[in-house]
Write a protein that holds these residues in place. Structure first.
Motif, short mmCIF file in Angstrom:
data_model
loop_
_atom_site.label_atom_id
_atom_site.label_comp_id
_atom_site.label_asym_id
_atom_site.label_seq_id
_atom_site.Cartn_x
_atom_site.Cartn_y
_atom_site.Cartn_z
N SER A 233 0.86 -1.34 0.00
CA SER A 233 -0.12 0.02 0.01
C SER A 233 0.94 1.16 0.04
O SER A 233 0.34 2.35 -0.36
CB SER A 233 -0.86 0.05 1.18
N ALA A 234 2.24 1.25 0.04
CA ALA A 234 3.16 2.27 0.17
C ALA A 234 3.44 3.07 -1.17
O ALA A 234 4.42 3.74 -1.15
CB ALA A 234 4.34 2.18 1.03
N GLY A 235 3.11 2.39 -2.11
CA GLY A 235 3.33 2.84 -3.56
C GLY A 235 4.91 2.72 -4.06
O GLY A 235 5.53 3.48 -4.60
N GLY A 236 5.61 1.66 -3.29
CA GLY A 236 6.92 1.31 -3.63
C GLY A 236 7.84 1.92 -2.49
O GLY A 236 9.23 1.80 -2.90
#
Length: 116
Positions: free
Chosen positions: A46-49
């Motif tokens: 969920s942290a976008g990478g």
């Protein structure tokens, strides 16, 4: 024992190395250099990478935020190192202190007075 970095820069002077406990007196937005043992790595879907690291020394712990671009450049170092030297911008938010990393180096230890 004296901490040393596995890579060095002959053209730029790095900021002074600080321990996590001394960051409480450093202003938001200041570039700092912090070293410590890598205690964990997290890269939630969920942290976008973005990757989250935690380093610790005998004075305390510090949260490190690593952008996808920085991870692409230095992730191999973070994966293979037990301790890191992290350069970045100090972020203060709601009483917590984080470091937004822009460089990761392996931290090794040698005899006192050693430069290698």
């Amino acid at each position: 024992m004296t901490p040393t970095s596995s890579s060095s820069s002959a053209t730029t002077s790095p900021p002074s190395t600080r321990s996590p406990s001394r960051l409480s007196h450093v202003a938001h937005g200041t570039r700092v250099l912090v070293g410590g043992a890598l205690t964990h790595r997290q890269r939630p879907p969920s942290a976008g990478g973005t990757t989250f690291l935690n380093i610790e020394d005998e004075t305390g712990m510090l949260n490190i935020i690593v952008s996808p671009g920085t991870w692409n450049r230095y992730g191999k170092i973070a994966k293979r190192s037990a301790a890191l030297l992290v350069r970045g911008i100090l972020e203060r938010d709601s009483g917590s202190i984080n470091l937004i990393a822009d460089r990761l180096d392996q931290l090794t230890f040698g005899p006192a007075g050693s430069t290698a």
